[in-house]
Design a protein around this motif. Sequence first.
Motif, short mmCIF file in Angstrom:
data_model
loop_
_atom_site.label_atom_id
_atom_site.label_comp_id
_atom_site.label_asym_id
_atom_site.label_seq_id
_atom_site.Cartn_x
_atom_site.Cartn_y
_atom_site.Cartn_z
N SER A 192 -5.42 -1.09 -3.18
CA SER A 192 -6.82 -1.15 -2.74
C SER A 192 -6.94 -0.94 -1.23
O SER A 192 -7.86 -0.26 -0.76
N SER A 193 -5.99 -1.49 -0.45
CA SER A 193 -6.05 -1.31 1.00
C SER A 193 -5.75 0.14 1.38
O SER A 193 -6.31 0.67 2.34
N TYR A 194 -4.88 0.78 0.61
CA TYR A 194 -4.57 2.19 0.86
C TYR A 194 -5.80 3.07 0.58
O TYR A 194 -6.15 3.96 1.38
N ILE A 195 -6.46 2.81 -0.53
CA ILE A 195 -7.66 3.59 -0.88
C ILE A 195 -8.75 3.40 0.17
O ILE A 195 -9.39 4.36 0.62
N LEU A 196 -8.94 2.15 0.59
CA LEU A 196 -9.95 1.86 1.62
C LEU A 196 -9.61 2.57 2.93
O LEU A 196 -10.50 3.14 3.59
N SER A 197 -8.35 2.58 3.29
CA SER A 197 -7.91 3.24 4.53
C SER A 197 -8.17 4.74 4.48
O SER A 197 -8.59 5.34 5.48
N LYS A 198 -7.93 5.36 3.32
CA LYS A 198 -8.19 6.79 3.17
C LYS A 198 -9.68 7.09 3.30
O LYS A 198 -10.08 8.08 3.91
N LEU A 199 -10.50 6.22 2.72
CA LEU A 199 -11.94 6.44 2.74
C LEU A 199 -12.54 6.24 4.12
O LEU A 199 -13.42 6.99 4.55
N THR A 200 -12.06 5.22 4.84
CA THR A 200 -12.64 4.88 6.14
C THR A 200 -11.92 5.54 7.31
O THR A 200 -12.43 5.53 8.43
N GLN A 201 -10.69 6.08 7.03
CA GLN A 201 -9.85 6.65 8.09
C GLN A 201 -9.44 5.60 9.13
O GLN A 201 -9.13 5.93 10.27
N LYS A 202 -9.45 4.35 8.71
CA LYS A 202 -8.99 3.25 9.56
C LYS A 202 -7.91 2.47 8.81
O LYS A 202 -8.08 2.15 7.63
N ALA A 203 -6.82 2.19 9.49
CA ALA A 203 -5.69 1.53 8.85
C ALA A 203 -5.99 0.07 8.52
O ALA A 203 -6.18 -0.75 9.41
N THR A 204 -6.06 -0.19 7.22
CA THR A 204 -6.23 -1.54 6.72
C THR A 204 -5.07 -1.83 5.79
O THR A 204 -4.69 -0.97 4.99
N HIS A 205 -4.48 -3.00 5.88
CA HIS A 205 -3.36 -3.31 4.99
C HIS A 205 -3.40 -4.75 4.51
O HIS A 205 -3.46 -5.68 5.31
N TRP A 206 -3.35 -4.89 3.19
CA TRP A 206 -3.23 -6.20 2.57
C TRP A 206 -1.94 -6.20 1.76
O TRP A 206 -1.53 -5.20 1.20
N GLY A 207 -1.31 -7.31 1.69
CA GLY A 207 -0.14 -7.44 0.83
C GLY A 207 1.17 -7.14 1.53
O GLY A 207 1.23 -6.87 2.74
N SER A 208 2.24 -7.18 0.73
CA SER A 208 3.61 -6.94 1.18
C SER A 208 4.13 -5.65 0.54
O SER A 208 3.50 -5.13 -0.39
N PRO A 209 5.28 -5.13 1.00
CA PRO A 209 5.78 -3.90 0.38
C PRO A 209 6.11 -4.07 -1.10
O PRO A 209 6.61 -5.12 -1.51
N ILE A 210 5.80 -3.04 -1.86
CA ILE A 210 6.16 -3.02 -3.28
C ILE A 210 7.63 -2.64 -3.41
O ILE A 210 8.34 -3.11 -4.29
N SER A 211 8.08 -1.78 -2.50
CA SER A 211 9.44 -1.26 -2.54
C SER A 211 10.00 -1.18 -1.12
O SER A 211 9.26 -0.93 -0.18
N ILE A 212 11.30 -1.42 -0.99
CA ILE A 212 11.97 -1.17 0.29
C ILE A 212 13.30 -0.47 0.02
O ILE A 212 13.86 -0.56 -1.07
N SER A 213 13.76 0.23 1.06
CA SER A 213 15.11 0.80 1.03
C SER A 213 15.96 0.06 2.05
O SER A 213 15.54 -0.08 3.21
N PHE A 214 17.12 -0.42 1.62
CA PHE A 214 18.05 -1.10 2.51
C PHE A 214 19.29 -0.22 2.67
O PHE A 214 19.83 0.25 1.67
N GLU A 215 19.73 -0.03 3.89
CA GLU A 215 20.88 0.83 4.17
C GLU A 215 22.17 0.01 4.22
O GLU A 215 22.38 -0.72 5.19
N PRO A 216 23.05 0.12 3.22
CA PRO A 216 24.31 -0.63 3.27
C PRO A 216 25.21 -0.21 4.43
O PRO A 216 25.86 -1.03 5.06
N THR A 217 25.24 1.11 4.71
CA THR A 217 26.08 1.64 5.78
C THR A 217 25.67 3.05 6.14
O THR A 217 25.06 3.76 5.31
N THR A 218 26.01 3.48 7.35
CA THR A 218 25.81 4.87 7.74
C THR A 218 27.09 5.68 7.55
O THR A 218 27.10 6.89 7.74
N SER A 219 28.19 5.01 7.19
CA SER A 219 29.47 5.70 7.00
C SER A 219 29.43 6.57 5.74
O SER A 219 28.79 6.21 4.75
#
Length: 342
Positions: free
Chosen positions: A30-57
């Motif tokens: 809902s915050s993403y849709i609102l941000s697209k409509l208003t062109q103003k960054a609004t954010h509610w909630g926490s990430p649904i997904s994250i990427s964690f990097e075990p190593t750069t090797s």
Amino acid sequence: MAVTGKLTDAFNLLSKLTWQRAGNMGQVVSSYILSKLTQKATHWGSPISISFEPTTSCNLRCPECPSGLRSFTRPTGMLPDELFRNTIDQLHQKLLYLIFYFQGEPYLHPRFLEMVQYASKRKIYTATSTNAHYLTEENARKTVESGLDRLIISIDGTSQETYQAYRVGGNLNKVIEGTRNLIKWKKELKSKTPFVIFQFLVVRPNEHQIADVKKLAAELGVDDVWFKTAQIYDYAQGSPLIPTIDYYSRYQNTGNGTYQIKNKLLNHCWRMWHSCVITWDGLVVPCCFDKDAEYRMGDLKTESFRALWRGTHYQKFRGAVLKSRSQVEMCRNCTEGTKVWG
């Protein structure tokens, strides 16, 4: 590939969806849709997904990969256990999906599968991507036992000559052997996970083997095959890696010998709202296109995730994407929405 495997994987993902996670998804969408409509960054909630990097090797030297080219300006290292666990402890109640991959080969981290197990016990859907050179009998068994939900195996050719054209320094026999080990232990332990995917990066040297990799996957018992378009850094003057099959290319010939990216840069990006990437040393960056961690939103070694996720710096960056993605350097070669799946 078998439809039953895909359905099993889908139901497995849905089984991780708690009321708290579903509520968070509603807030983010809902915050993403609102941000697209208003062109103003609004954010509610926490990430649904994250990427964690075990190593750069990494053990390979793939030509379009910073890990392979050893071209990072940021340091190479291994994700500390404490940093990983502290972050998961902060996020796990609302986090649905965790990808153990950014740059590097995850299996080079000595405690990688212990981290998977830590997240799995918190009912988070876990996934990783590997070149499969370290899927020994022991690692294959431990992978199944860890609770890993999805394993993407990069296999960019069905002959050694073709495979090594991109996977420089790689051994196709090891990839096939590792795949067999994994499938064997899934059967031995009567496990439905991980869902095993062959990911085939389509480049000019291997585009003639698209049908062959589907056949190989079926013979080995792999659950699905994905075809991925290749990101080329210096694409403007063309590249021997750009496929001749237009469907599998991110770039198009302009007619005068130069190339341009196919998709139009739209001034919004779902990834800025639902996910982020965390480097091995705790830097939070907006997405996987920021391979050298130039757009740093914060540092988990000195601040909480919640503080930086809702912080002024992150909100300004989301606002910049809404205003003009073309002004953000890493977005210019972004092909979000042009991926091709088999």
